[in-house]
Scaffold this active site. Structure first.
Site, PDB file in Angstrom:
ATOM      1  N   CYS A   1     -10.120  -4.943   1.026  1.00  0.00           N
ATOM      2  CA  CYS A   1     -11.244  -4.009   1.126  1.00  0.00           C
ATOM      3  C   CYS A   1     -12.206  -4.260  -0.038  1.00  0.00           C
ATOM      4  O   CYS A   1     -11.908  -5.009  -0.968  1.00  0.00           O
ATOM      5  CB  CYS A   1     -10.749  -2.562   1.132  1.00  0.00           C
TER       6      CYS A   1
ATOM      7  N   ASN B   1       0.837  -1.198   0.000  1.00  0.00           N
ATOM      8  CA  ASN B   1       0.000   0.000   0.000  1.00  0.00           C
ATOM      9  C   ASN B   1       0.872   1.248   0.000  1.00  0.00           C
ATOM     10  O   ASN B   1       1.970   1.269   0.556  1.00  0.00           O
ATOM     11  CB  ASN B   1      -1.007   0.001   1.150  1.00  0.00           C
TER      12      ASN B   1
ATOM     13  N   GLU C   1       0.248   5.320   0.689  1.00  0.00           N
ATOM     14  CA  GLU C   1      -0.675   6.357   1.138  1.00  0.00           C
ATOM     15  C   GLU C   1      -0.319   7.722   0.567  1.00  0.00           C
ATOM     16  O   GLU C   1       0.766   7.922   0.023  1.00  0.00           O
ATOM     17  CB  GLU C   1      -0.670   6.429   2.671  1.00  0.00           C
TER      18      GLU C   1
ATOM     19  N   CYS D   1     -10.787  -3.452  -3.558  1.00  0.00           N
ATOM     20  CA  CYS D   1      -9.845  -4.481  -4.021  1.00  0.00           C
ATOM     21  C   CYS D   1     -10.588  -5.735  -4.465  1.00  0.00           C
ATOM     22  O   CYS D   1     -10.236  -6.347  -5.479  1.00  0.00           O
ATOM     23  CB  CYS D   1      -8.838  -4.811  -2.930  1.00  0.00           C
TER      24      CYS D   1
ATOM     25  N   CYS E   1      -4.176   0.448  -2.335  1.00  0.00           N
ATOM     26  CA  CYS E   1      -3.940  -0.743  -1.522  1.00  0.00           C
ATOM     27  C   CYS E   1      -2.886  -1.642  -2.168  1.00  0.00           C
ATOM     28  O   CYS E   1      -2.658  -1.579  -3.375  1.00  0.00           O
ATOM     29  CB  CYS E   1      -5.235  -1.524  -1.373  1.00  0.00           C
TER      30      CYS E   1
ATOM     31  N   GLU F   1      -3.074  -4.829  -2.740  1.00  0.00           N
ATOM     32  CA  GLU F   1      -3.673  -5.760  -3.681  1.00  0.00           C
ATOM     33  C   GLU F   1      -3.832  -5.113  -5.058  1.00  0.00           C
ATOM     34  O   GLU F   1      -3.483  -5.698  -6.086  1.00  0.00           O
ATOM     35  CB  GLU F   1      -5.054  -6.221  -3.190  1.00  0.00           C
TER      36      GLU F   1
END
Length: 141
Positions: free
Chosen positions: A90, A42, A44, A93, A53, A55
């Site tokens: 999430c 990930n 940010e 994803c 993310c 993934e």
């Protein structure tokens, strides 16, 4: 590929996560049908919404390199200086996975490390999903 090895790779790439705001690091190792593994972590951003993310990072890397079919993904998370944690993908994803993966056969490997894994199909984590076939043109009957 052994899912323990896939999880080991997710654990290692997690260390590269850029998480100055949440401190929550995620690593993902995506196994393509070709046998190649694509790693993601990930990243940010101060504006939050431009963050991505782990993934999705792995999927974007794979697709940008020509891979379109996938077998499995291992995902791990946890606080930067804390223990490894189970980190289910999430919703965004899961929807990205649904774009490229058969929900009945694509496997999501979760756990707290290579020796503690649980395997789920995408359909278990995203029931009643909406996918590309929902947008196929259909002839009027």
């Amino acid at each position: 590929m052994d899912y323990k090895e896939l999880m080991r790779q997710a654990v290692e790439i997690r260390k590269r996560a850029y998480t100055p705001y949440s401190g929550y690091q995620v690593g993902a190792a995506l196994l393509g049908k070709s046998g190649r593994v694509y790693l993601g972590c990930n990243v940010e951003n101060a504006a939050y919404s431009p963050g991505i993310c782990g993934e999705r990072t792995a999927f974007v890397k794979a697709v940008s390199e020509g891979e379109r079919e996938f077998q499995a993904i291992a995902v791990i998370g946890g606080a930067a200086n804390g223990p490894l944690e189970l980190a289910p993908p999430c919703g965004i994803c899961r929807q990205v996975m649904r774009e490229f993966c058969d929900p009945e056969t694509f496997e999501i490997v979760l756990g707290t490390g290579p020796e503690d894994i649980q395997v789920y199909t995408l359909s278990q984590l995203l029931p009643l999903s909406f996918g590309p076939e929902n947008l196929e043109k259909r002839e009027n009957v």
